[in-house]
Design a protein around this motif. Structure first.
Motif, PDB file in Angstrom:
ATOM      1  N   GLU A  52       0.833  -1.199   0.000  1.00 22.31           N
ATOM      2  CA  GLU A  52       0.000   0.000   0.000  1.00 22.31           C
ATOM      3  C   GLU A  52       0.872   1.254   0.000  1.00 22.31           C
ATOM      4  OE1 GLU A  52      -3.276   2.146   2.884  1.00 22.31           O
ATOM      5  OE2 GLU A  52      -3.059  -0.023   2.953  1.00 22.31           O
ATOM      6  N   ILE A  56       0.921   4.137  -2.945  1.00 20.33           N
ATOM      7  CA  ILE A  56       0.694   5.558  -2.670  1.00 20.33           C
ATOM      8  C   ILE A  56       1.869   6.380  -3.187  1.00 20.33           C
ATOM      9  CG2 ILE A  56       0.525   7.268  -0.822  1.00 20.33           C
ATOM     10  CD1 ILE A  56      -1.108   5.159   0.745  1.00 20.33           C
ATOM     11  N   GLN A  59       1.683   6.611  -6.932  1.00 21.40           N
ATOM     12  CA  GLN A  59       0.645   7.559  -7.353  1.00 21.40           C
ATOM     13  C   GLN A  59       1.129   8.995  -7.186  1.00 21.40           C
ATOM     14  OE1 GLN A  59      -2.713   6.442  -4.962  1.00 21.40           O
ATOM     15  NE2 GLN A  59      -3.388   4.853  -6.388  1.00 21.40           N
ATOM     16  N   ARG A  60       1.850   9.273  -6.112  1.00 20.86           N
ATOM     17  CA  ARG A  60       2.396  10.619  -5.914  1.00 20.86           C
ATOM     18  C   ARG A  60       3.383  10.985  -7.017  1.00 20.86           C
ATOM     19  NH1 ARG A  60       3.575  10.132   0.500  1.00 20.86           N
ATOM     20  NH2 ARG A  60       1.421  10.360   1.187  1.00 20.86           N
TER      21      ARG A  60
END
Length: 66
Positions: A52, A56, A59-60
């Motif tokens: 996870e 994240i 995605q950033r």
């Protein structure tokens, strides 16, 4: 032999069989040969958190590059 006596003996044998089965499963589950699999299973929760966090972070980076 009366039914009550036969049933009582069956219940006793059934109880002994279930206790032996339980002890056998415990010995198998905690045997040294299963240590590696037990440790892998214990760390599965943390692998989800790591995945996870990586998702994240990815995605950033993707949002930053756009």
């Amino acid at each position: 032999m009366a039914w009550e006596t036969l049933l009582s003996q069956f219940k006793g044998l059934h109880t002994l069989l279930m206790i032996a089965l339980f002890i056998g499963i415990c010995i198998w589950a905690f045997s040294p040969s299963r240590q590696r699999e037990n440790e892998k299973a214990a760390h599965l929760v943390f692998e989800d958190e790591d995945m996870e966090a990586r998702t994240i972070e990815q995605q950033r980076r993707d949002n930053h590059n756009e």
